[in-house]
Motif scaffolding. Structure first.
Motif, PDB file in Angstrom:
ATOM      1  N   ALA A 259      19.710   0.359 -36.022  1.00  0.00           N
ATOM      2  CA  ALA A 259      19.380  -1.141 -36.226  1.00  0.00           C
ATOM      3  C   ALA A 259      20.765  -1.790 -35.897  1.00  0.00           C
ATOM      4  N   ALA A 260      21.657  -1.451 -36.517  1.00  0.00           N
ATOM      5  CA  ALA A 260      23.556  -1.822 -36.259  1.00  0.00           C
ATOM      6  C   ALA A 260      24.031  -1.285 -34.505  1.00  0.00           C
ATOM      7  N   ASN A 267      21.264  -6.664 -35.732  1.00  0.00           N
ATOM      8  CA  ASN A 267      21.334  -6.358 -37.416  1.00  0.00           C
ATOM      9  C   ASN A 267      23.076  -6.531 -37.261  1.00  0.00           C
ATOM     10  N   ALA A 268      23.262  -6.453 -38.900  1.00  0.00           N
ATOM     11  CA  ALA A 268      24.892  -6.060 -39.678  1.00  0.00           C
ATOM     12  C   ALA A 268      24.281  -4.371 -40.329  1.00  0.00           C
ATOM     13  N   ALA A 287      28.515   0.410 -47.860  1.00  0.00           N
ATOM     14  CA  ALA A 287      28.985   0.599 -46.626  1.00  0.00           C
ATOM     15  C   ALA A 287      28.613  -1.229 -45.640  1.00  0.00           C
ATOM     16  N   THR A 288      29.322  -1.984 -45.554  1.00  0.00           N
ATOM     17  CA  THR A 288      28.800  -2.821 -44.391  1.00  0.00           C
ATOM     18  C   THR A 288      29.507  -2.780 -43.305  1.00  0.00           C
ATOM     19  N   GLY A 289      28.863  -3.133 -42.261  1.00  0.00           N
ATOM     20  CA  GLY A 289      29.951  -3.340 -40.910  1.00  0.00           C
ATOM     21  C   GLY A 289      28.963  -4.123 -39.867  1.00  0.00           C
ATOM     22  N   LYS A 290      29.557  -4.221 -38.501  1.00  0.00           N
ATOM     23  CA  LYS A 290      28.940  -5.023 -37.764  1.00  0.00           C
ATOM     24  C   LYS A 290      29.070  -4.139 -35.955  1.00  0.00           C
ATOM     25  N   ALA A 291      28.379  -4.130 -35.010  1.00  0.00           N
ATOM     26  CA  ALA A 291      28.862  -3.208 -34.093  1.00  0.00           C
ATOM     27  C   ALA A 291      29.256  -4.066 -32.832  1.00  0.00           C
ATOM     28  N   LEU A 292      30.031  -3.116 -32.519  1.00  0.00           N
ATOM     29  CA  LEU A 292      30.634  -4.466 -31.104  1.00  0.00           C
ATOM     30  C   LEU A 292      29.695  -3.662 -30.099  1.00  0.00           C
ATOM     31  N   HIS A 293      29.085  -4.722 -28.503  1.00  0.00           N
ATOM     32  CA  HIS A 293      28.590  -3.976 -27.625  1.00  0.00           C
ATOM     33  C   HIS A 293      29.334  -4.365 -26.555  1.00  0.00           C
ATOM     34  N   GLU A 294      29.136  -3.152 -25.234  1.00  0.00           N
ATOM     35  CA  GLU A 294      29.682  -3.522 -24.382  1.00  0.00           C
ATOM     36  C   GLU A 294      28.728  -4.813 -23.170  1.00  0.00           C
TER      37      GLU A 294
END
Length: 545
Positions: A259-260, A267-268, A287-294
């Protein structure tokens, strides 16, 4: 520059950085201009011809004029400076004057080999390489023009030297190219400070940082992350952390990852799960994080997922203890309330029968006292934690106080067929400065705790003696004991060993916590010892005489 770490900004160096003096070259001919430079490639090919044109020696310009070359020299983004073969300064372009805020004539009488700052930094021999025919590049340096009596602010600069040769191979000039990198160095320093603050913040919070490469399916993580997951390598395949996750939690973690990185969901990554870093060890982590998208709009995919992870085991255990305590509290309060309600019903139905009335009143008294004891224990813990409890110290005879405590508890001991005894080193008074009510509470809690966890036929013994200026009181029993590794946590509120036995024996697990807090308020110490479950326990209190 790769491999270079700049020192603190604004502090003159005692040494110049490492100097790279390249293998000897044939020099740079004005006509061919084949000098190699650390600067922009378009300048490396023409630097010699520009300098050659400006200093007045005619060259055949492709356009038949020296004007374009002279204009390029003056308007170059780098500071150019020329020297004669003996090191004397000859000329400089506009950028050099702007860089050092230098007025016309600032170079008059200047010789690079006589510069005291250059000499102090120990790079004279390296610069001589350029005057011997080699291209020289110096590592970034901090140069302060005021140290040689010139105007201008101190700056971080990157300097290169290029020898110029005539058609006979003789060096007639050396060109110094200076690039102001102050902003770059300061930005790097600021970035390092930010990273260090980030590391300190993560370390303070006992959190780790990780970076998941979606395409490569690898995870780069710091030392804290590796510790939490029981790993050693800084970069591992995704299978490594996934293999450490509890099998019942893996589906949820996988779903959160998918989902992230899905750009349509935005979604975070936020999930709590169990890990097994080593056999027999279980931890809760968050755990928490954020996706970096192209880039690519709706078709974009997450290429990286970066975030942090922290150990939440203690919080989970605290929550579990709270839930267990609330369940126990409800159970303990419900018992006396049920008895009180029964007494009320009996009074209503058989209120005129004297014998029933007497038994009912006695029941009400016992259950009310039990409920008051539970509530007082809660209040005492709250006061101790908030530092609101007060002690009224006065001279107390510990010997008599212990006899009184034993006398009060003898009835409970006989009812359970437990042998209760006291052994004093001497019948003489053992005087100390303490609050008699709180001191009584300490030893009543310890004796009551020993009676509670000792089976019928067992023994509870109270021993008191003097030792090294302290009154030492030991309350020992032949009861259920405890695991040695839990000796310290026994004095924490709401903890008992184990929960199922605690439920059978009653109580909220507050007695030892209250006793420990009151002992500390008297400047004393308390410790617990047991050889294991079923081996009994001994609680030792030391109070200053």
């Amino acid at each position: 520059m790769r491999g270079w770490k700049s020192p603190r900004i604004g502090r003159p160096l005692k040494r110049w950085g490492a100097v790279a003096c390249e293998p000897r070259q044939e020099g740079v001919h004005a006509e061919t201009a084949r000098a190699s430079s650390a600067m922009s490639p378009k300048w490396t090919d023409y630097i010699a011809s520009k300098i050659r044109a400006v200093v007045g020696r005619p060259v055949e310009s492709p356009r038949g004029s020296e004007a374009p070359l002279r204009a390029a020299f003056e308007q170059a983004p780098f500071a150019f400076q020329t020297y004669s073969p003996d090191g004397a300064a000859k000329t400089a372009n506009q950028r050099w004057h702007e860089l050092w805020d230098a007025p016309p004539g600032a170079l008059d009488g200047y010789n690079v080999f006589e510069d005291p700052q250059v000499r102090a930094l120990g790079v004279v021999d390296q610069i001589r390489c350029a005057f011997a025919g080699e291209v020289v590049r110096l590592s970034p340096i901090y140069y302060d023009p005021s140290r040689i009596g010139r105007q201008g602010e101190p700056r971080w600069i990157r300097v290169s030297f290029y020898p110029l040769k005539d058609q006979n191979g003789e060096i007639f000039e050396v060109v110094q190219v200076t690039d102001d990198i102050t902003a770059l160095v300061q930005a790097e320093a600021a970035q390092r400070r930010a990273l260090e603050l980030q590391r300190l913040a993560l370390a303070s919070a006992k959190m780790g940082m990780w970076d998941f490469d979606v395409n490569a399916q690898t995870v780069a993580w710091d030392a804290r992350c590796r510790e939490l997951f029981g790993a050693t390598e800084p970069v591992v395949p995704l299978e490594v952390p996934m293999s450490r996750i509890h099998e019942n939690d893996r589906p949820e973690v996988n779903a959160a990852l998918e989902a992230a990185v899905d750009p349509t969901l935005d979604n975070a990554y936020d999930v709590e799960f169990r890990v097994i870093p080593r056999p027999g060890e279980l931890r809760w982590v968050h755990a928490t994080g954020k996706a970096l998208h192209e880039s690519g709009g709706a078709d974009a995919i997450g290429t990286r997922l970066v975030g942090v992870v922290g150990d939440t085991t203690e919080q989970k255990q605290a929550t579990q203890r709270k839930d267990e305590f609330l369940a126990m509290l409800g159970h303990e309060l419900r018992n006396p309330l049920a008895a009180i309600q029964l007494a009320v019903d009996l009074l209503e139905q058989q209120g005129e029968v004297a014998s029933i009335r007497e038994r009912t009143v006695a029941m009400l008294g016992r259950q009310s006292a039990q409920m008051a004891k539970l509530i007082d224990g809660l209040l005492d813990v709250s006061r101790i934690v908030r530092g609101k409890i007060m002690v009224d110290k006065q001279e107390v005879d510990l010997t008599q106080l212990l006899h009184d405590v034993i006398a009060v508890r003898e009835g409970n001991a006989k009812a359970k067929n437990i042998h209760l005894e006291v052994e004093l080193a001497s019948d003489e008074p053992m005087a100390l400065c303490a609050d008699p009510a709180r001191l009584t509470q300490i030893f009543e809690n310890l004796v009551s705790n020993a009676l509670k966890f000792t089976d019928p036929g067992g023994t509870v013994k109270v021993v008191a003696e003097r030792s090294n200026g302290c009154a030492v009181v030991r309350v020992s029993d032949t009861g259920i004991g405890f695991r040695p590794e839990r000796a310290d946590v026994l004095f924490e509120a709401f903890k008992q060993e184990p929960q199922d036995i605690a439920r059978q024996r009653g109580g909220l697990g507050l007695g030892l916590a209250v006793a420990a807090g009151l002992v500390e308020l008297h400047g004393g110490t308390i410790e617990a010892h047991s050889s294991g479950l079923g081996e009994g326990a001994t609680f030792t209190v030391r109070l200053p005489l």
